[in-house]
Design an enzyme around this catalytic site. Structure first.
Site, mmCIF file in Angstrom:
data_model
loop_
_atom_site.group_PDB
_atom_site.id
_atom_site.type_symbol
_atom_site.label_atom_id
_atom_site.label_comp_id
_atom_site.label_asym_id
_atom_site.label_seq_id
_atom_site.Cartn_x
_atom_site.Cartn_y
_atom_site.Cartn_z
ATOM 1 N N GLU A 220 0.852 -1.173 -0.161
ATOM 2 C CA GLU A 220 0.015 0.039 0.001
ATOM 3 C C GLU A 220 0.879 1.263 -0.054
ATOM 4 O OE1 GLU A 220 0.265 -2.355 2.541
ATOM 5 O OE2 GLU A 220 0.673 -1.253 4.339
ATOM 6 N N ARG A 221 2.166 1.066 0.175
ATOM 7 C CA ARG A 221 2.972 2.195 0.248
ATOM 8 C C ARG A 221 3.716 2.730 -1.412
ATOM 9 N NH1 ARG A 221 6.900 1.034 5.300
ATOM 10 N NH2 ARG A 221 6.388 -1.078 5.245
ATOM 11 N N CYS A 325 16.437 -6.917 0.952
ATOM 12 C CA CYS A 325 16.412 -7.835 1.810
ATOM 13 C C CYS A 325 17.952 -8.577 1.572
ATOM 14 C CB CYS A 325 15.269 -9.046 1.515
ATOM 15 S SG CYS A 325 15.539 -9.433 -0.146
#
Ligand code: NAD
Length: 548
Positions: A220-221, A325
């Site tokens: 959602e960002r 990551c």
């Protein structure tokens, strides 16, 4: 009779295609040749991110919109809806209805669409990269890399005509068994903020070529890149309903995990959400693969080529503001390499932190003020716990006042770090490098194998013997020898392990195809002499068949 059976089936599946849609259909604001190349102004009207259902961009009817901030300015650039219950249901229904005919579309046709898709992604690389800079903050060159790494998965997916070949064996005289792999149905893909293009593309191309359909939930960002990707998929020839995009937070995730029409979930993100989605999804009988958090170590031996190592380390620790990551967040200096720290600091200071649209920037801001505050707190707490702050990037501001409200943290280096300190125990996800010193390679291996994560590790040495020794003993899924970020290209799989992965089958490569398909065996007997009058073939056999 046969034609009547076939006709009935096709009428049934086309009836399911009839969907209810009264919503407003809109277009994306950018095109292949027209897209933003700079930051917005504080008073610019934010763009309302649509959903994508049945190959149409739909304006949400929701009352709940989340602001998306440009991390370099904190201006609101767009808004994303919490998709309503009926929008979520429409998206899943659409993917479910599209599945039978997409499954039955020939693999050659699906491959042709995959070729078109890859070519359109290449053509639109800069357009996608620009929305990534705006919503996520990384530098434009790095954002191009984000798209390219996803594009490589789409290109590898074009090999599906080879990868999907089954197995056949004549198991007995006049009898053969063949094993084929069939698609699962609707697959949900839940994505994180840090790779807005690459992560949706880790699974989407393979979902398509294997004959599955998809409901994607971007972070959602940073939803903008995924929206362009699905526009391109439709343009490439992907039929309506095969790819759908919904938005939102937990309510959307819960619907995707719980809905019985969804057969599998592919998740990439943090530990908390991943564990929840894995446990809930598998408890409901779905296949789930979940790539989680990480703490990646780089071990340097005294025989390593020094400058090559320093360049690789600084790029991997501070590139993308440490929000990868596979970023290197821990340096393990072995023996006298601890003396190299001053040269590492000297070079790290040369890296420029700033706007992603500024060509001279090496790293951009963090995603939001909360991430910045968390990183700063971890730095402070670690110093209180006894670590030494060698390079402090806190409080950094680019010269241009336009960026005075951005979430900037310049490269930060902490030495004298030990397990138990916050900067070692937690994933900071920021440009913060923790340095641990040990005396031997065995101590380095012991340290890393005791860490809960197993995403990536790197060793810098000029000794093949030490490289072999390390590779055999290290318990981490992706190992680099003189390579700081050892993420394999997609002819292999992304093989993070231990605390960095939940599931049995990894993303993309052969494992990805196995995850997205289920095996079926068909055993057939075709005897030319079955029409005889011999007693033996008229008599049923009740013993266990053992073909010989
Ligand atoms: P996140 O876990 O906060 O969000 C990932 C997705 O899960 C988002 O779509 C979000 O809406 C949803 N989500 C978040 N919290 C949830 C909850 N409690 N319940 C249900 N859904 C929830 O992750 P992020 O901050 O977007 O991404 C950063 C994290 O992702 C880091 O930990 C990073 O290591 C990890 N990551 C891992 C890999 C990998 O391959 N191992 C790759 C990229 C990112």
């Amino acid at each position: 009779m046969l034609s009547r059976v076939l006709k009935a089936t096709s009428i049934k599946s086309s009836a399911r295609q009839v969907m209810r849609f009264n919503s407003t259909i809109i277009k994306l604001s950018s095109t292949t040749t027209s897209f933003p190349t700079g930051h917005t102004n504080p008073n610019d009207e934010p763009y309302l991110t649509p959903s994508f259902i049945n190959n149409q961009f739909i304006k949400s009817e929701t009352k709940e919109w989340f602001d998306i901030h440009d991390p370099a300015t904190n201006n609101v650039v767009s808004k994303v809806p919490q998709s309503t219950e009926s929008e979520l249901d429409d998206a899943i229904a659409s993917a479910h209805a599209a599945f039978p005919s997409w499954r039955d579309t020939s693999v050659i046709k699906r491959q042709g669409i995959a070729f078109n898709f890859a070519s359109l992604l290449k053509e639109n690389r800069d357009r996608i990269a620009s929305v990534i800079v705006l919503e996520q903050g990384k530098t434009f060159v790095d954002a191009q890399g984000d798209v390219t790494r996803g594009l490589q998965v789409a290109e590898a997916a074009c090999n599906i005509t080879n990868d999907l070949k089954g197995e056949t064996l004549e198991v007995s005289t006049d009898m053969e068994t063949k094993m084929i792999r069939e698609p699962l149905g609707v697959v949900a893909s839940i994505c994180p903020f840090n790779f807005p293009a690459m992560v949706p593309l880790w699974s989407l191309p393979l979902i398509l070529v294997t004959g599955n359909t998809a409901v994607v939930k971007p972070s959602e960002r940073v939803p903008g890149a995924a929206m362009i990707i699905c526009e391109l998929a439709a343009k490439a020839g992907v039929p309506p309903g095969v790819i759908n995009i919904v938005h939102g937070k937990h309510a959307t995730v819960n619907k995707l995990i719980e809905d019985p029409r969804i057969q599998a979930v592919t998740f990439v993100g943090g530990d908390k959400a991943g564990k929840y989605i894995y446990e809930k999804g598998t408890a409901l009988g779905k296949r789930v693969q979940a790539n989680l958090g990480a703490k990646n170590h780089l071990v340097v031996l005294p025989d390593a080529p020094k400058q090559q190592f320093i360049n690789a380390l600084n790029g991997a620790a501070f590139g993308a503001a440490g929000q990868r990551c596979m970023a290197i967040s821990v340096l393990v200096t072995v023996g006298k390499t601890k003396e190299w720290i001053k040269d590492i600091i000297k070079d790290a200071k040369q890296l420029k932190t700033g706007s992603g649209f500024d060509k001279s920037s090496d790293l951009g801001p963090l995603i939001n003020p909360e991430s910045l505050a968390k990183a700063e707190q971890i730095i402070e707490d670690s110093v209180k716990q006894g670590a030494t702050l060698e390079l402090d990037g806190r409080g950094y501001r680019p010269d241009d006042s336009k960026f005075s409200k951005g979430n900037f943290l310049a490269p930060t280096i902490i030495s004298g770090v030990e397990p138990g300190m916050r900067c070692y125990d937690e994933e900071i996800f920021a440009p913060v490098l923790s340095v641990v010193n040990v005396d031997t390679i065995d101590e380095a291996i012991e340290l890393i194998n005791a860490n809960r994560y197993g995403n990536g590790v790197s060793l810098f040495t000029s000794s093949g013997g030490f490289a072999q020794y390390f590779t055999k003993r290290i318990d981490v899924g992706q190992v680099g020898i003189n390579v700081p970020i050892p993420v394999p290209l997609p002819m292999f799989s992304f093989t993070g392990s231990r605390g960095s992965f939940l599931g049995d089958l990894n993303f993309y490569g052969k494992s990805g195809i196995t995850f997205l398909t289920k095996p079926k065996t068909i055993t057939s007997a075709w005897k030319v002499n079955t029409i005889t009058t011999g007693d033996e073939i008229l008599k049923p056999s009740t013993s266990m068949p053992v073909q010989q």
